[in-house]
Design an enzyme around this catalytic site. Structure first.
Site, PDB file in Angstrom:
ATOM      1  N   LYS A  89      35.196  41.272  46.368  1.00  0.00           N
ATOM      2  CA  LYS A  89      36.110  40.209  46.840  1.00  0.00           C
ATOM      3  C   LYS A  89      37.441  40.817  47.245  1.00  0.00           C
ATOM      4  CE  LYS A  89      39.151  40.213  43.238  1.00  0.00           C
ATOM      5  NZ  LYS A  89      40.478  40.761  43.340  1.00  0.00           N
ATOM      6  N   ASP A 124      37.775  37.071  36.573  1.00  0.00           N
ATOM      7  CA  ASP A 124      37.240  36.999  37.940  1.00  0.00           C
ATOM      8  C   ASP A 124      35.728  36.782  37.974  1.00  0.00           C
ATOM      9  OD1 ASP A 124      39.723  37.507  38.992  1.00  0.00           O
ATOM     10  OD2 ASP A 124      39.341  39.616  39.444  1.00  0.00           O
TER      11      ASP A 124
HETATM   12  O1  C5P Z   1      40.153  38.883  32.521  1.00  0.00           O
HETATM   13  P1  C5P Z   1      40.156  40.356  32.754  1.00  0.00           P
HETATM   14  O2  C5P Z   1      39.482  41.118  31.632  1.00  0.00           O
HETATM   15  O3  C5P Z   1      39.633  40.758  34.086  1.00  0.00           O
HETATM   16  O4  C5P Z   1      41.677  40.790  32.746  1.00  0.00           O
HETATM   17  C1  C5P Z   1      42.078  42.138  32.655  1.00  0.00           C
HETATM   18  C2  C5P Z   1      43.543  42.195  32.295  1.00  0.00           C
HETATM   19  O5  C5P Z   1      44.342  41.709  33.370  1.00  0.00           O
HETATM   20  C3  C5P Z   1      43.927  41.338  31.115  1.00  0.00           C
HETATM   21  O6  C5P Z   1      43.738  42.029  29.910  1.00  0.00           O
HETATM   22  C4  C5P Z   1      45.402  41.076  31.383  1.00  0.00           C
HETATM   23  O7  C5P Z   1      46.168  42.217  31.043  1.00  0.00           O
HETATM   24  C5  C5P Z   1      45.450  40.956  32.888  1.00  0.00           C
HETATM   25  N1  C5P Z   1      45.323  39.564  33.374  1.00  0.00           N
HETATM   26  C6  C5P Z   1      46.387  38.681  33.178  1.00  0.00           C
HETATM   27  N2  C5P Z   1      46.275  37.406  33.626  1.00  0.00           N
HETATM   28  C7  C5P Z   1      45.166  36.979  34.261  1.00  0.00           C
HETATM   29  C8  C5P Z   1      44.089  37.865  34.469  1.00  0.00           C
HETATM   30  C9  C5P Z   1      44.212  39.162  34.019  1.00  0.00           C
HETATM   31  O8  C5P Z   1      47.424  39.045  32.619  1.00  0.00           O
HETATM   32  N3  C5P Z   1      45.099  35.739  34.689  1.00  0.00           N
END
Ligand code: C5P
Length: 317
Positions: free
Chosen positions: A11, A138
């Protein structure tokens, strides 16, 4: 023995706005995401010994419980209470790693969809989306794909209704030796911009509504010219990562580029063109400078779907 293959698309973010902080420590986001026809492929086979195994064509990816594919498979088994289920999985990696293209999230979504079919679990879409959200912000979007507004942590989806996939061509570039950690990019954003973060649901909803009714959505629906793209992580990553600055400069010079931005937390960058042919022409024209800057480049179409069972492999089952 049953087997099948699943496509896991990359994406790009056509919009990434950091609205504020959430009580769960994540950021409240307003995004527009778009899937591309660049994809990984996950091959799955049942195993009778109740184990989950993974291999891939990339030696720099973990094959154990640190890989989101294994986490997804484990979570699925736990959800249906069937620790007896086993699978051998093989990943053909085509999406650049650590690039802001959601490759890992898309692979996890592929594992959920593929194993649901392989093990004949018959889980509904909303159940799969719920599991997907537990695995990463995501992952639900990667499952659904197409052109979507993504709110909350990124897991709340609102499809943008378009008659067909966007006809755009996308020139995507990434420096192969540079990757950006998503937590680092969000941490830097918090450090530099927290003073201007919005607070409260009313303020968040105002921004969501502005996006729904704004110039980007009008451009997607073919009713207005392309506005400059907004990625709030780009504003904090660009000053820190030289190849992001250099790549954006090269893409901005590409003849026919409608808009240019970083995807997600970077460092991959893209330029949009009105057709794939125009993107290919821009690559022909600027390929020398991109190669000299050390960039890899891909010309892609937009895709209207997320993770999908590979039709050929599904027919062979
Ligand atoms: O959800 P995911 O594991 O992909 O997120 C990775 C990191 O990105 C999280 O640990 C956080 O530090 C950051 N993040 C965030 N806010 C979001 C998505 C991701 O701060 N909405």
């Amino acid at each position: 023995m049953a087997e099948l293959s699943v496509r896991a698309p990359a994406k790009i973010n056509l919009h990434l706005e950091v609205l504020g902080c959430r009580p769960d420590g994540f950021h409240e986001l307003a995004m527009v995401m778009q899937t591309l026809d660049l994809h990984d492929r996950l091959h799955l086979q049942t195993r009778s010994d109740a184990t989950l195994t993974l291999c891939s064509d990339r030696s720099d990816l973990p094959n154990d419980g640190n890989n989101l594919i294994i986490k997804a498979a484990d979570r699925l088994r736990q959800h249906v209470g069937r620790s007896d289920l086993g699978a051998s999985m093989r990943l053909e990696k085509r999406i650049p790693i650590g690039a802001g293209l959601a490759g890992g999230s898309s692979d996890a979504a592929a594992a959920l969809v593929g194993l649901d079919a392989l093990w004949d679990l018959g889980l509904g879409r909303s159940e799969l989306l719920h599991l997907a959200a537990e695995l990463g912000s995501d992952v639900p979007y990667c499952l659904a794909g197409g052109t979507q507004l993504c709110f909350g942590r990124g897991e709340l989806l609102e499809p943008v209704s378009l008659p067909e996939p966007l006809p755009l061509g996308v020139l995507l570039i990434k420096h192969p030796e540079v990757s950006v950690s998503t937590p680092w990019a969000y941490g830097l954003c918090r450090q530099l911009r927290q003073a201007s973060y919005l607070e409260g649901e009313t303020a968040f909803e105002q921004r969501r509504q502005a996006l729904r009714q704004g110039p980007l959505l009008a451009a997607l629906q073919g009713q207005a010219p392309w506005p400059p793209l907004q990625n709030d992580l780009q504003t904090v990553v660009e000053p820190e990562v030289a190849c992001v600055r250099e790549g954006l400069e090269l893409l901005r010079q590409a003849p026919g580029a409608l808009a240019v931005a970083m995807s997600g937390s970077g460092p991959s960058l893209f330029a949009l063109f009105s057709t794939l042919t125009e993107a290919e022409r821009a690559l022909e024209h600027g390929g020398g400078a991109l190669r000299a800057g050390g960039f890899e480049a891909w010309c892609c179409r937009c895709s209207g779907s997320g993770v999908s069972l590979d039709p050929v492999a599904a027919a062979d089952r």
